[in-house]
Motif scaffolding. Sequence first.
Motif, short mmCIF file in Angstrom:
data_model
loop_
_atom_site.label_atom_id
_atom_site.label_comp_id
_atom_site.label_asym_id
_atom_site.label_seq_id
_atom_site.Cartn_x
_atom_site.Cartn_y
_atom_site.Cartn_z
N ARG A 94 0.93 -1.01 -0.03
CA ARG A 94 -0.02 -0.19 -0.05
C ARG A 94 0.99 1.21 -0.07
NH1 ARG A 94 -5.41 -0.55 2.66
NH2 ARG A 94 -5.98 -2.99 2.62
N ILE A 95 2.16 1.18 -0.25
CA ILE A 95 3.00 2.38 -0.07
C ILE A 95 2.76 3.30 -1.20
CG2 ILE A 95 5.33 3.01 -0.06
CD1 ILE A 95 6.28 0.60 0.76
N LEU A 96 2.58 2.87 -2.39
CA LEU A 96 2.05 3.91 -3.37
C LEU A 96 0.71 3.94 -3.54
CD1 LEU A 96 4.99 2.87 -5.81
CD2 LEU A 96 4.76 4.86 -4.24
N VAL A 97 -0.30 3.10 -3.08
CA VAL A 97 -1.76 3.19 -3.25
C VAL A 97 -2.37 4.62 -2.67
CG1 VAL A 97 -4.00 2.31 -2.64
CG2 VAL A 97 -2.13 0.50 -3.14
N VAL B 75 4.77 -1.84 -7.61
CA VAL B 75 5.11 -0.40 -8.42
C VAL B 75 3.98 0.29 -8.98
CG1 VAL B 75 6.51 -0.93 -10.44
CG2 VAL B 75 7.15 1.00 -9.22
N HIS B 76 3.40 -0.59 -9.72
CA HIS B 76 2.48 -0.19 -10.68
C HIS B 76 1.21 0.68 -10.26
CE1 HIS B 76 4.63 -3.34 -13.28
NE2 HIS B 76 4.97 -1.95 -13.71
N ILE C 74 -1.39 -5.41 -6.21
CA ILE C 74 0.04 -6.09 -6.82
C ILE C 74 -0.67 -6.16 -8.26
CG2 ILE C 74 1.30 -8.10 -6.81
CD1 ILE C 74 0.40 -8.34 -3.85
N ALA C 75 0.18 -5.63 -9.25
CA ALA C 75 -0.28 -5.56 -10.48
C ALA C 75 1.01 -5.92 -11.43
CB ALA C 75 -1.18 -4.42 -11.00
N PRO C 76 1.34 -6.96 -11.61
CA PRO C 76 2.49 -7.21 -13.01
C PRO C 76 2.07 -6.57 -14.23
CG PRO C 76 1.35 -9.10 -12.54
CD PRO C 76 0.88 -8.25 -11.58
#
Length: 415
Positions: A64-67, A104-105, A128-130
């Motif tokens: 959740r860092i970048l959410v 990261v995405h 989590i999204a590759p």
Amino acid sequence: MTVTAIVPPNGFPLPPEPELTPEEVVARAVAIARTLVARQSEAEERTYYAADVHEAFSRAGFYRILVPRRYGGYEFGVDTFMRVVRALARGCPSTGWMYCLGAVHAVFAGTVFEERAQEEIFSVGDFIAPATVMPGGTAERHPDGGWIINGRFGYCSGAPYATHFIGHALVTHEEGEEPAPMLFVAPRDQFRRLDDWGQQLGLKGSGSHTIVMENAHVPDYCVLHTHMSFYQVSEDTPGRRLHINPQYGGGPLSFMMLESACLAVGIAYGALDEYEELMRTRNTLFPPVMSRAEDPDYQRWYGEATGKLATAEGAIENTITQWQDLCVEGPQAFTPEVEFRLATMCREVIRLSWTAVEQFLFPTAGSSSVSRGQRIERVWRDLSMLQSHAGISVAMNTMVNRELSKARFGIQDQH
């Protein structure tokens, strides 16, 4: 630009730990990374990191860092995320790679998709999204206005625990037209993962499996008729308007290169850690026999590698700062010239990291220290795999240089 407090607007959900700070989340990454060193072989054999590691990452707040805060995320700065990535990659390259290219995405999704799409994709909390850049399938219109996607998408790092997938399909609008790329985001129930990873030279535990989509339905609001690498932020982005935070309006090309450069630095530092242990515990091979730490040659090799990695680390931190500062300036700051210049900086970071390992640490560590399964041997394999990535080995050494020069001198293609 690092966020230090979580104060979500009225009506927005709080993250699991509202008082969590960037410093605390990085400290958690450093602590967890120490436990990953002994589990590198295990990750390679499984081809992805273990369920208990995944759960530890979730509890630590890593996913959740970048959410965006709007959806219960921490919305910390990209600098915080990249420090976490470097720490994890230092402990286990495969784990750091898989984590990074899955989590990261959230920045990209939070930047380019409209509000309705973001409400859906971030509703799961952890994200989590590759993502892949090569179109691996086809898309056809569904009667409801959405899209039916079929295809196989390789090298989907982060696939084992993915909540979503970001990919590209080819669309033929009319007979005789060249197929055009279409960017989409799909939830987990619209794809499956093949058990086809682990036979590569390196990054065997990175969870970079193939994703298969069979008659998957993706609504039109989860689609963009462009390619990830070509997405333009010269005007305002949906994410910038929606979240206010300028990091959801940054250039995607340079951002993608930040990921690889941070991973390279973290992975290479793992080799330096092991080399230091060898310096402390091993003797020289030839008379006069002494501790490697006392030997002038080993001192020189260690110093060369340390200098290169310290420079690489400083350079990537500076590049991240430049990227964040440009976000604050506004989308118009991300000109093609700026994007390509930042990308070349990331390339040099990768070169320094590779040189430290390939020229100094690997060849002087000793045969027993680079035998199969040893830490320095694994780092060499993993960085070799990174070097073979087409975006680094081909695009960064050819296309990016040309495009930077053309942008600088105002040269237009003639075809």
